[in-house]
Design a protein around this motif. Structure first.
Motif, PDB file in Angstrom:
ATOM      1  N   PRO A 183       0.803  -1.234   0.000  1.00 58.07           N
ATOM      2  CA  PRO A 183       0.000   0.000   0.000  1.00 58.07           C
ATOM      3  C   PRO A 183       0.835   1.283   0.000  1.00 58.07           C
ATOM      4  N   LYS A 184       1.975   1.288   0.719  1.00 56.82           N
ATOM      5  CA  LYS A 184       2.785   2.517   0.756  1.00 56.82           C
ATOM      6  C   LYS A 184       3.344   2.850  -0.621  1.00 56.82           C
ATOM      7  N   LEU A 185       3.905   1.839  -1.271  1.00 64.09           N
ATOM      8  CA  LEU A 185       4.459   2.058  -2.606  1.00 64.09           C
ATOM      9  C   LEU A 185       3.340   2.378  -3.596  1.00 64.09           C
ATOM     10  N   GLY A 186       2.212   1.674  -3.481  1.00 64.42           N
ATOM     11  CA  GLY A 186       1.082   1.952  -4.360  1.00 64.42           C
ATOM     12  C   GLY A 186       0.551   3.362  -4.172  1.00 64.42           C
ATOM     13  N   GLY A 187       0.485   3.820  -2.917  1.00 67.84           N
ATOM     14  CA  GLY A 187       0.004   5.179  -2.652  1.00 67.84           C
ATOM     15  C   GLY A 187       0.929   6.234  -3.220  1.00 67.84           C
ATOM     16  N   ALA A 188       2.244   6.007  -3.101  1.00 67.56           N
ATOM     17  CA  ALA A 188       3.204   6.967  -3.632  1.00 67.56           C
ATOM     18  C   ALA A 188       3.102   7.068  -5.149  1.00 67.56           C
ATOM     19  N   VAL A 189       2.968   5.925  -5.813  1.00 63.99           N
ATOM     20  CA  VAL A 189       2.853   5.928  -7.284  1.00 63.99           C
ATOM     21  C   VAL A 189       1.522   6.533  -7.716  1.00 63.99           C
ATOM     22  N   CYS A 190       0.456   6.275  -6.956  1.00 66.93           N
ATOM     23  CA  CYS A 190      -0.850   6.838  -7.272  1.00 66.93           C
ATOM     24  C   CYS A 190      -0.825   8.362  -7.156  1.00 66.93           C
ATOM     25  N   GLU A 191      -0.156   8.859  -6.140  1.00 69.83           N
ATOM     26  CA  GLU A 191      -0.033  10.312  -5.975  1.00 69.83           C
ATOM     27  C   GLU A 191       0.725  10.927  -7.155  1.00 69.83           C
ATOM     28  N   ARG A 192       1.754  10.242  -7.598  1.00 70.48           N
ATOM     29  CA  ARG A 192       2.516  10.722  -8.755  1.00 70.48           C
ATOM     30  C   ARG A 192       1.645  10.755 -10.009  1.00 70.48           C
ATOM     31  N   SER A 193       0.772   9.779 -10.148  1.00 72.65           N
ATOM     32  CA  SER A 193      -0.124   9.735 -11.302  1.00 72.65           C
ATOM     33  C   SER A 193      -1.068  10.927 -11.325  1.00 72.65           C
TER      34      SER A 193
ATOM     35  N   LYS B 187      17.418 -16.022  -3.862  1.00 66.84           N
ATOM     36  CA  LYS B 187      17.872 -14.914  -4.699  1.00 66.84           C
ATOM     37  C   LYS B 187      16.703 -14.062  -5.164  1.00 66.84           C
ATOM     38  N   ALA B 188      15.605 -14.681  -5.593  1.00 69.94           N
ATOM     39  CA  ALA B 188      14.427 -13.944  -6.043  1.00 69.94           C
ATOM     40  C   ALA B 188      13.819 -13.140  -4.902  1.00 69.94           C
ATOM     41  N   GLN B 189      13.810 -13.723  -3.693  1.00 68.44           N
ATOM     42  CA  GLN B 189      13.293 -13.003  -2.533  1.00 68.44           C
ATOM     43  C   GLN B 189      14.120 -11.759  -2.239  1.00 68.44           C
ATOM     44  N   ARG B 190      15.451 -11.903  -2.253  1.00 71.22           N
ATOM     45  CA  ARG B 190      16.326 -10.759  -1.981  1.00 71.22           C
ATOM     46  C   ARG B 190      16.134  -9.671  -3.042  1.00 71.22           C
ATOM     47  N   MET B 191      16.049 -10.077  -4.302  1.00 72.26           N
ATOM     48  CA  MET B 191      15.865  -9.104  -5.381  1.00 72.26           C
ATOM     49  C   MET B 191      14.565  -8.330  -5.195  1.00 72.26           C
ATOM     50  N   ARG B 192      13.510  -9.027  -4.827  1.00 69.83           N
ATOM     51  CA  ARG B 192      12.220  -8.357  -4.669  1.00 69.83           C
ATOM     52  C   ARG B 192      12.234  -7.421  -3.460  1.00 69.83           C
ATOM     53  N   GLU B 193      12.831  -7.862  -2.353  1.00 68.84           N
ATOM     54  CA  GLU B 193      12.896  -7.016  -1.160  1.00 68.84           C
ATOM     55  C   GLU B 193      13.735  -5.764  -1.424  1.00 68.84           C
ATOM     56  N   ASP B 194      14.890  -5.951  -2.088  1.00 67.65           N
ATOM     57  CA  ASP B 194      15.731  -4.798  -2.423  1.00 67.65           C
ATOM     58  C   ASP B 194      15.001  -3.845  -3.375  1.00 67.65           C
ATOM     59  N   CYS B 195      14.264  -4.433  -4.305  1.00 67.30           N
ATOM     60  CA  CYS B 195      13.520  -3.624  -5.275  1.00 67.30           C
ATOM     61  C   CYS B 195      12.438  -2.799  -4.578  1.00 67.30           C
TER      62      CYS B 195
ATOM     63  N   SER C 272      12.381  -1.789  -1.429  1.00 68.07           N
ATOM     64  CA  SER C 272      13.018  -0.735  -0.622  1.00 68.07           C
ATOM     65  C   SER C 272      13.497   0.420  -1.494  1.00 68.07           C
ATOM     66  N   THR C 273      14.163   0.079  -2.597  1.00 66.09           N
ATOM     67  CA  THR C 273      14.689   1.116  -3.491  1.00 66.09           C
ATOM     68  C   THR C 273      13.574   1.939  -4.110  1.00 66.09           C
ATOM     69  N   LEU C 274      12.549   1.266  -4.593  1.00 65.07           N
ATOM     70  CA  LEU C 274      11.459   1.964  -5.268  1.00 65.07           C
ATOM     71  C   LEU C 274      10.646   2.803  -4.295  1.00 65.07           C
ATOM     72  N   LEU C 275      10.457   2.305  -3.077  1.00 63.45           N
ATOM     73  CA  LEU C 275       9.714   3.072  -2.081  1.00 63.45           C
ATOM     74  C   LEU C 275      10.474   4.340  -1.717  1.00 63.45           C
ATOM     75  N   GLU C 276      11.780   4.209  -1.511  1.00 61.47           N
ATOM     76  CA  GLU C 276      12.605   5.378  -1.204  1.00 61.47           C
ATOM     77  C   GLU C 276      12.593   6.383  -2.357  1.00 61.47           C
ATOM     78  N   LYS C 277      12.692   5.869  -3.569  1.00 60.17           N
ATOM     79  CA  LYS C 277      12.685   6.728  -4.759  1.00 60.17           C
ATOM     80  C   LYS C 277      11.347   7.431  -4.929  1.00 60.17           C
ATOM     81  N   SER C 278      10.249   6.698  -4.788  1.00 61.17           N
ATOM     82  CA  SER C 278       8.919   7.269  -4.994  1.00 61.17           C
ATOM     83  C   SER C 278       8.593   8.306  -3.924  1.00 61.17           C
TER      84      SER C 278
END
Length: 526
Positions: free
Chosen positions: A163-173, A505-513, A515-521
């Motif tokens: 929800p946090k990442l979705g809300g940030a992207v929705c606000e940008r939209s 490996k897939a779990q780490r990639m998704r978690e890192d992704c 975190s990065t995208l939430l910080e960026k957004s």
């Protein structure tokens, strides 16, 4: 007797002269139709609906064009300013608005009219005979496209439990969605209605209509989209109309457009196919598309796409240099190089769209899927254009093909394991010695891991192809939802393979992704 016949002939000529002076013609004339179409186009651009009456009787423009076998492209170009006024025997009328709270039929009519008006506006702005790649290039990267992409991503992120990442992207939209009102285009309108048709978050769709309608009123906007926004807000406002009803309404509207005959309804040629790229954007894995959306995908006609592709090939074919030309000018060489680039990307675009249509309509089991993927991957390596999007579609298509085949094998194994012992005896024994334990394990716990030795090769291939698609996706896209969705699917498939290293490996990639995208957004929204 001769004198009486002469008097009758003279009287007939007099009547004809008088009727001509009074401009009383029995039939519609082509120049009158052209004048009416131009007036209709000008008023549509101002958000006004127009009908015409000739000597008090309604004029059926589409019926006239159909009866005469005339395509709108064959009509004369725009009339001079001094000839643009309608004849005195033709009246233009503005039908009174008649949209009630339950006026679905009228609202569908407005949406259909908006689609048609934007199609003619697009043709007037880009001209006739323009390459599809050139047209799409005018839309890619625009504020409208970025806002609608963010809107869809936000909906997907909410559905993924972020929800946090979705809300940030929705606000940008919502910061740039108003460009759809400032500069309405056919591509933007298609993108909007297909987005909202498959929206899973009820709040986003309703607030989008409300916001766009309020913005159009605030700036006193004009244009073909204004009456639609005003009336769709009245119908969808409040809680009495739920998400399912709104989506069913949009499904019916898009369905009506997809099955329309362009000549009969007054669309410019190839207008319906403008919807195809928005209905087939990326390969969907595991057949998880909403049934209403799949219904629209099934309506799309590959024959129409093939016909358009043939026309586009002729438009983008470089003209040959005359044999007696001794020296090529620099401008001619540049023009030929650009035409070849457009032609190369156009081939990749149409092949990629064909792959998505064939794949989604056949659940990735069509014999064409593998050959189309191989051809697209070869084209994507062409240095003349950026082929990341096309290569991504191809690798993900191969992943979907192999995963579907593996799923079929699992179903067959389960049928044999369940039916053979009770009804058919030992004559229908399991396919392999280990299939019984595998089937029992899957049935009891779908997420339970089993040994790599029992993993079917098709699933391993699906995982490898999906990994290659993700590698490409990381380089060329800013779509947060698409990347996270693919990483989540990769983790699921690796778990089914029993490959613990790949799961981690897939779990780490998704978690890192995340975190990065939430910080960026969040930083972009400050």
């Amino acid at each position: 007797m001769v004198r009486a016949d002469q008097r009758l002939c003279d009287r007939t000529k007099m009547y004809k002269l008088r009727l001509a002076e009074w401009e009383f013609n029995k039939n519609n004339r082509e120049r009158d139709i052209v004048a009416m179409l131009q007036v209709q186009g000008q008023r549509s651009a101002a958000g006004k609906t127009t009908t015409f009456k000739r000597h008090g009787k309604p004029v059926q423009i589409e019926a006239y064009l159909r009866r005469k076998g005339i395509d709108t492209l064959n009509l004369p170009d725009a009339m001079p300013e001094d000839q643009r006024q309608l004849p005195t025997y033709i009246r233009q009328l503005t039908p009174p608005p008649s949209v009630s709270v339950s006026g679905h039929a009228r609202l569908q009519e407005l949406l259909f009219q908006c689609f048609r008006d934007l199609a003619w506006k697009r043709q007037a702005s880009v001209g006739r005979g323009v390459s599809w790649i050139v047209e799409k290039g005018l839309y890619v990267g625009t504020p409208t496209m970025m806002a609608l992409r963010d809107m869809y991503d936000a909906d997907c992120l909410f559905a993924q439990g972020l929800p946090k990442l979705g809300g940030a992207v929705c606000e940008r939209s919502f910061r740039s969605i108003h460009h759809l009102v400032l500069d309405p285009t056919l591509e933007g309108f298609c993108h909007l209605v297909t987005n909202l048709q498959r929206m899973r978050s009820p709040g986003i769709g309703k607030e989008t209509w409300r916001y766009l309608s309020g913005y159009a009123r605030a700036i006193q906007a004009t244009g073909p989209i204004k009456p639609l926004l005003e009336n769709i807000e009245k119908l969808f406002d409040g809680d009495q109309v739920g998400l399912a009803e709104r989506q069913e309404f949009l499904t019916d509207c898009i369905d009506h457009i997809l099955i329309s005959d362009e000549n009969e309804v007054g669309f410019p040629p190839s207008t319906v196919t403008q919807l195809y790229p928005f209905l087939f954007q990326i390969p969907v894995l595991d057949g998880s598309t909403d049934p209403r959306y799949r219904r629209l995908q099934q309506r799309c006609d590959i024959g129409r796409l093939a016909q358009l592709r043939g026309v586009q090939r002729k438009l983008s074919t470089p003209s040959e240099t005359p044999a007696d030309s001794s020296v090529k000018t620099e401008e001619m060489a540049f023009e030929i190089a650009m035409m070849k680039r457009v032609q190369a990307e156009e081939e990749a675009f149409f092949e990629s769209l064909q792959l998505l249509m064939v794949g989604d309509q056949s659940n990735w089991l069509s014999p064409e899927v593998a050959s189309l993927c191989a051809s697209i991957i070869a084209r994507a390596s062409d240095p003349q254009f950026e082929g990341g999007y096309y290569a991504y579609n191809a690798y993900k298509g191969l992943a979907a093909l192999n995963k579907t085949l593996w799923d079929q094998e699992r179903v067959q194994e389960r049928i044999v394991e369940v039916l053979a012992p009770q009804e058919y005896g030992v004559s229908l024994s399991p396919v392999s010695p280990t299939s019984s334990s595998v089937a029992a394990s899957i049935a009891s716990s779908p997420s339970q891991q089993y040994s790599p030795q029992s993993t079917p090769s098709k699933l391993e291939l699906a995982v490898s192809f999906l990994e290659q698609a993700i590698m490409i996706l990381e380089r060329w896209t800013d779509s947060e939802a698409l990347l996270l969705e693919d990483l989540g699917k990769l983790e699921e498939w690796c778990r089914q393979c029993g490959d613990l290293a790949r799961v981690a490996k897939a779990q780490r990639m998704r978690e890192d992704c995340v975190s990065t995208l939430l910080e960026k957004s969040l930083s972009l929204n400050l």
